[in-house]
Design a protein around this motif. Structure first.
Motif, short mmCIF file in Angstrom:
data_model
loop_
_atom_site.label_atom_id
_atom_site.label_comp_id
_atom_site.label_asym_id
_atom_site.label_seq_id
_atom_site.Cartn_x
_atom_site.Cartn_y
_atom_site.Cartn_z
N GLN A 39 0.82 -1.20 0.00
CA GLN A 39 0.00 0.00 0.00
C GLN A 39 0.86 1.26 0.00
OE1 GLN A 39 -2.68 -0.35 3.33
NE2 GLN A 39 -4.06 -1.76 2.26
N ALA A 40 1.95 1.25 0.76
CA ALA A 40 2.83 2.41 0.83
C ALA A 40 3.54 2.63 -0.50
CB ALA A 40 3.84 2.24 1.95
N VAL A 41 4.06 1.57 -1.10
CA VAL A 41 4.75 1.68 -2.38
C VAL A 41 3.79 2.16 -3.47
CG1 VAL A 41 5.86 0.35 -4.23
CG2 VAL A 41 6.57 0.02 -1.85
N ASP A 42 2.58 1.62 -3.46
CA ASP A 42 1.59 2.02 -4.45
C ASP A 42 1.26 3.51 -4.32
OD1 ASP A 42 -0.60 1.29 -6.49
OD2 ASP A 42 -1.78 2.14 -4.85
N ALA A 43 1.05 3.98 -3.11
CA ALA A 43 0.73 5.39 -2.89
C ALA A 43 1.89 6.29 -3.31
CB ALA A 43 0.37 5.62 -1.42
N LEU A 44 3.10 5.92 -2.94
CA LEU A 44 4.27 6.73 -3.30
C LEU A 44 4.47 6.79 -4.81
CD1 LEU A 44 6.70 5.47 -0.51
CD2 LEU A 44 5.74 7.77 -0.70
N ALA A 45 4.22 5.68 -5.49
CA ALA A 45 4.35 5.66 -6.95
C ALA A 45 3.31 6.56 -7.59
CB ALA A 45 4.22 4.24 -7.47
N LYS A 46 2.08 6.54 -7.08
CA LYS A 46 1.02 7.36 -7.66
C LYS A 46 1.22 8.84 -7.34
CE LYS A 46 -2.45 3.71 -7.87
NZ LYS A 46 -3.61 3.05 -7.20
#
Length: 261
Positions: A234-241
């Motif tokens: 979830q953290a990686v996905d948010a940071l990428a977006k």
């Protein structure tokens, strides 16, 4: 009563089989057998969608010399403005495939939609009605378009999100870095229904909210320390977006890539 002779029956069965199999051929196969204009191909697609058929990739016959045929695009645009939600959804899928084909004619799965006409139709006619097709158009624009190609539509995007805020709309604001949306994001953040909403937080981070960026960087550190795969994803996905240089560097470090200094 006249009856077919036993010798004639195999020929009759062969004829029936040929007729049925050809009538059920995909549009692209029928087009290869009987070359028709791109506008006629588009009309055939629309007839099949109105009959309840789903779009089956890859499309064919709508791209000429590396660009979508203008008359075919007009037919598809009109369908988005006039047809049912079900037909509209299929047209969005078709347009996404056509746009990808223009950028990736070899169908390697690498195509981003760069054609300004396709992007414009998805932004206008694709979002003309508050239905599932609208959300699908936003998803296509967010996942298949470059930020630079979304920039000319930032004002229209902000207007649409103001009229009907949705998670997909906010994520598209994040992808397009639509700076004009800052007042809208601040307003939504004050509403109980949107407080702590993940899509809103991502949009705020994408527009430079350092508190949000720090929050997700901390989330990533905690997830790594605790070996929590769900929290990590979830953290990686948010940071990428969010797509900020700082957040992209953090994602790149997790992916062990040398492409970001």
């Amino acid at each position: 009563m006249n009856q077919w002779s036993p010798c004639a029956r195999p020929w009759i069965l062969l004829f029936v089989s040929f007729f049925v199999s050809n009538s059920a051929l995909p549009i692209t196969n029928q087009m290869n057998q009987n070359p028709i204009s791109p506008a006629e191909v588009a009309a055939n697609y629309l007839r099949s969608f109105r009959a309840g058929d789903e779009f089956m990739a890859p499309s064919g016959g709508l791209v000429v010399s590396g660009a979508p045929d203008p008359q075919a695009l007009t037919l598809l645009q009109n369908a988005l403005l006039e047809d049912t939600a079900e037909v509209r959804s299929e047209v969005v899928d078709l347009l996404a495939d056509v746009g990808a084909e223009c950028a990736d004619p070899d169908n390697r799965g690498l195509g981003a939609i760069k054609d300004a006409r396709v992007i414009g139709i998805l932004f206008t006619a694709g979002m003309d009605k508050p239905d599932q097709a609208r959300e699908e158009a936003m998803l296509v624009l967010r996942t298949m378009c470059r930020r630079s190609d979304l920039a000319p539509w930032s004002g229209e995007l902000v207007r649409m999100v103001e009229e009907r805020p949705t998670k997909d709309g906010l994520l598209l604001v994040a992808k397009g870095k639509a700076d004009k949306a800052r007042p809208l994001l601040e307003h939504l953040a004050q509403l109980p229904a949107w407080q702590e909403d993940r899509a809103l937080l991502i949009a705020q981070g994408a527009l430079g909210d350092t508190a949000v960026i720090t929050r997700y960087l901390d989330e990533l550190r905690v997830a790594v320390a605790c070996a929590d795969p769900e929290r990590y994803n979830q953290a990686v996905d948010a940071l990428a977006k969010i797509g900020d240089p700082v957040t992209l560097k953090a994602v790149a470090e997790q992916l062990r890539t040398p492409w970001i200094d």
